[in-house]
Write a protein that holds these residues in place. Structure first.
Motif, short mmCIF file in Angstrom:
data_model
loop_
_atom_site.label_atom_id
_atom_site.label_comp_id
_atom_site.label_asym_id
_atom_site.label_seq_id
_atom_site.Cartn_x
_atom_site.Cartn_y
_atom_site.Cartn_z
N LEU A 26 0.83 -1.20 0.00
CA LEU A 26 0.00 0.00 0.00
C LEU A 26 0.87 1.25 0.00
CD1 LEU A 26 -2.79 1.42 0.28
CD2 LEU A 26 -2.48 1.25 2.77
N LYS A 27 0.70 2.06 -1.02
CA LYS A 27 1.32 3.39 -1.07
C LYS A 27 0.27 4.41 -0.65
CE LYS A 27 3.63 4.73 -4.79
NZ LYS A 27 3.88 5.24 -6.17
N ILE A 28 0.58 5.23 0.36
CA ILE A 28 -0.34 6.28 0.81
C ILE A 28 0.21 7.62 0.36
CG2 ILE A 28 -1.42 7.41 2.79
CD1 ILE A 28 -1.26 4.79 4.29
N ILE A 29 -0.66 8.43 -0.24
CA ILE A 29 -0.27 9.75 -0.73
C ILE A 29 -1.24 10.79 -0.19
CG2 ILE A 29 0.12 11.18 -2.77
CD1 ILE A 29 0.48 8.49 -4.31
N GLY A 30 -0.74 11.72 0.60
CA GLY A 30 -1.55 12.83 1.09
C GLY A 30 -1.47 13.99 0.12
N ILE A 31 -2.62 14.49 -0.33
CA ILE A 31 -2.67 15.61 -1.28
C ILE A 31 -3.41 16.76 -0.60
CG2 ILE A 31 -3.43 16.41 -3.54
CD1 ILE A 31 -3.28 13.45 -4.43
N SER A 32 -2.66 17.78 -0.22
CA SER A 32 -3.23 18.88 0.56
C SER A 32 -3.66 20.02 -0.34
CB SER A 32 -2.20 19.40 1.56
OG SER A 32 -2.65 20.60 2.15
N ILE A 33 -4.84 20.59 -0.05
CA ILE A 33 -5.30 21.78 -0.75
C ILE A 33 -5.20 23.01 0.16
CG2 ILE A 33 -6.86 20.44 -2.21
CD1 ILE A 33 -9.20 21.63 -0.61
#
Length: 379
Positions: free
Chosen positions: A302-309
């Motif tokens: 599992l690759k987790i990617i946080g994408i913040s706005i």
């Protein structure tokens, strides 16, 4: 390694449509820099400026994407926000304990103009006077039902109706002052901002876009800031459909190293995309679930990617530290790419298989951890 990652978050975005540069000399007198917060709004992101305790002055050079960048100062509970009228200027701010009513103040600043000031701004004064009824209704809704805004359909409907009523009054007043940049900014921040609570209403967003294009002059609409407003509204009018069992659209983000993040044909079994922001309480509430997934599944699985706005890169960095979000991160400056996916409301969780197909999608609310775990444990 993680400290290096956080430092790299400070690197500027490569996303530009055209830009200007502002140079400010901020002179401090009687100010404890450790208690002062300065924010510079470049038209896309509100940037927190680091101030050292002993600084007598600050030289600020920033890229701006708007004809009128904004600067704000916060000190011991006092807050002031200004338009910057020239790209090269000096700003003087003071603290005098013997001025009992207003010890923190600015003076001798001919190149900045107060923004939300009812004394000097007739447009803002008219807006506040005309919106009293709706303002009271909004306060009552948030006081009584703040925790139900995303889960109670009756509360969401009431909020939508009050927001639309307030917006209608605002737009009627702003149309009388279309060439004043304050009207443009108010439409962006105070009319479009609350539409985060209005979902799945393309007809309403179309009306807003027609109003925007017919009201404000081209000199505002054709800036980077102005084009971003059109992009956001167009995505709400014709949203990208994100559905389970469908492929993820070909929109790619960059991590904080500047490398493109690919979702398809990946060696990992699954890729989880977390669209969030530091100011979003529901986003922060689901971080423990994401940490649990990180603990229970290897990075190969599992690759987790946080994408913040986030609009404020410093808040973004601090939130990662405070919440121990030890996975890959992308700072979507101004929410440009997230809005291209129609993600103007967060949190959003998208779980992809190695072929880039969506196997789990959640918009708001708590995650279905049982379902996610079952998917991730499949052979």
């Amino acid at each position: 390694m993680f400290r290096l990652l956080l430092l790299l978050l400070l690197l500027p975005s490569s996303f530009v449509w055209g830009q200007e540069h502002v140079r400010l000399n901020i002179h401090l007198e009687g100010i404890d820099g450790g208690r002062l917060k300065i924010y510079f709004d470049d038209g896309l992101v509100n940037n927190l400026i680091n101030v050292k305790e002993e600084d007598p002055s600050i030289l600020l050079e920033k890229t701006t994407y708007t004809p009128y960048p904004r600067i704000s100062f916060s000190y011991d509970g006092s807050y002031y926000q200004y338009f910057i009228n020239r790209l090269l200027t000096t700003i003087n701010i003071y603290y005098d304990e013997y001025r009992v009513d207003f010890p923190f103040y600015t003076d001798h600043n001919k190149d900045i103009t107060p923004i939300y000031d009812t004394a000097s701004n007739v447009i803002f004064r008219n807006l506040r006077e005309d919106q009293k009824t709706e303002g009271l209704k909004l306060n009552e809704l948030f006081t009584k039902h703040g925790s139900e805004m995303q889960t109670n359909d009756s509360v969401k409907y009431a909020l939508n109706q009050v927001t639309k009523a307030m917006n209608a009054k605002s737009m009627a007043i702003l149309s009388s002052y279309p060439d004043d940049f304050f009207s443009f900014l108010y439409f962006k921040d105070q009319v479009l901002g609350p539409t985060l609570f209005i979902e799945d209403d393309p007809e309403y967003y179309t009306d807003l876009l027609v109003y925007y294009n017919s009201t404000f002059p081209a000199e505002f609409r054709t800036t980077i800031e102005g084009k971003k407003i059109v992009q956001d509204l167009e995505r709400k009018i014709t949203p990208v459909l994100i559905k389970e069992n469908e492929p993820m659209p070909d929109i790619y983000f960059k991590d904080i190293y500047g490398d493109t993040i690919f979702f398809k044909n990946q060696p990992e079994g699954f890729v989880l995309l977390d669209f969030w922001a530091s100011w979003c309480s529901p986003c922060l509430e689901q971080i423990p679930d994401l940490r649990l997934l990180r603990e229970n599944f290897s990075e190969d699985r599992l690759k987790i990617i946080g994408i913040s706005i986030d609009r404020d890169s410093v808040s973004f960095i601090n939130s990662i530290k405070e919440n121990k979000m030890e996975w890959i991160h992308s700072f979507d400056r101004g929410g440009v790419l997230s809005s291209a996916l129609g993600f103007n409301n967060i949190p959003r969780i998208v779980l992809l298989d190695r072929n880039g197909h969506i196997v789990y999608y959640k918009k708001g609310g708590r995650l279905d951890m049982q379902k996610i775990n079952a998917i991730l444990r499949k052979d």
